[in-house]
Design an enzyme around this catalytic site. Structure first.
Site, mmCIF file in Angstrom:
data_model
loop_
_atom_site.group_PDB
_atom_site.id
_atom_site.type_symbol
_atom_site.label_atom_id
_atom_site.label_comp_id
_atom_site.label_asym_id
_atom_site.label_seq_id
_atom_site.Cartn_x
_atom_site.Cartn_y
_atom_site.Cartn_z
ATOM 1 N N CYS A 30 0.829 -1.211 0.000
ATOM 2 C CA CYS A 30 0.000 0.000 0.000
ATOM 3 C C CYS A 30 0.866 1.265 0.000
ATOM 4 C CB CYS A 30 -0.905 -0.044 1.229
ATOM 5 S SG CYS A 30 -1.723 1.496 1.639
ATOM 6 N N CYS A 33 0.110 3.825 2.712
ATOM 7 C CA CYS A 33 0.563 3.286 4.002
ATOM 8 C C CYS A 33 2.043 3.599 4.223
ATOM 9 C CB CYS A 33 0.353 1.777 4.073
ATOM 10 S SG CYS A 33 -1.364 1.264 3.909
#
Length: 105
Positions: A30, A33
């Site tokens: 991600c 993230c």
């Protein structure tokens, strides 16, 4: 450094904590993230002794991600006395997370 939380440790570390707990639900693949990771590390240092700051890899630990309805990552939840008292979906400025923790202190 943020604490690595797993399904096996979630109840003990998060739900039974006597301090507020910020949990970053994330995954290795991600991009957003990865952008949030340094902020989470800073929060861990900034709130040391006052709050617990941890991360849950949703690919390897799906039980609590599912229980708390995590559909988009990163999602940050703040717990106090085992209850969710704050939620931020997506990347936000550091102050947003500081405010979530401070409200729970």
């Amino acid at each position: 450094m943020a604490l690595e939380i797993t399904d096996a440790t979630f109840e003990e570390v998060v739900l039974k904590s006597d301090k507020p707990v910020l949990v970053d639900f994330w995954a290795v693949w991600c991009g957003p993230c990865k952008m949030l990771a340094p902020v989470v590390s800073e929060l861990s240092s900034d709130f040391e002794g006052k709050a617990v700051v941890g991360k849950v890899d949703v690919d390897n630990n799906q039980e609590f991600a599912s229980k708390y309805g995590i559909r988009n990552i990163p999602t940050v939840l703040v717990f106090k006395n085992g209850e969710v008292v704050g939620r931020q979906v997506g990347v936000a400025p550091k102050k947003t997370y500081e405010d979530l923790i401070n409200e729970a202190l």
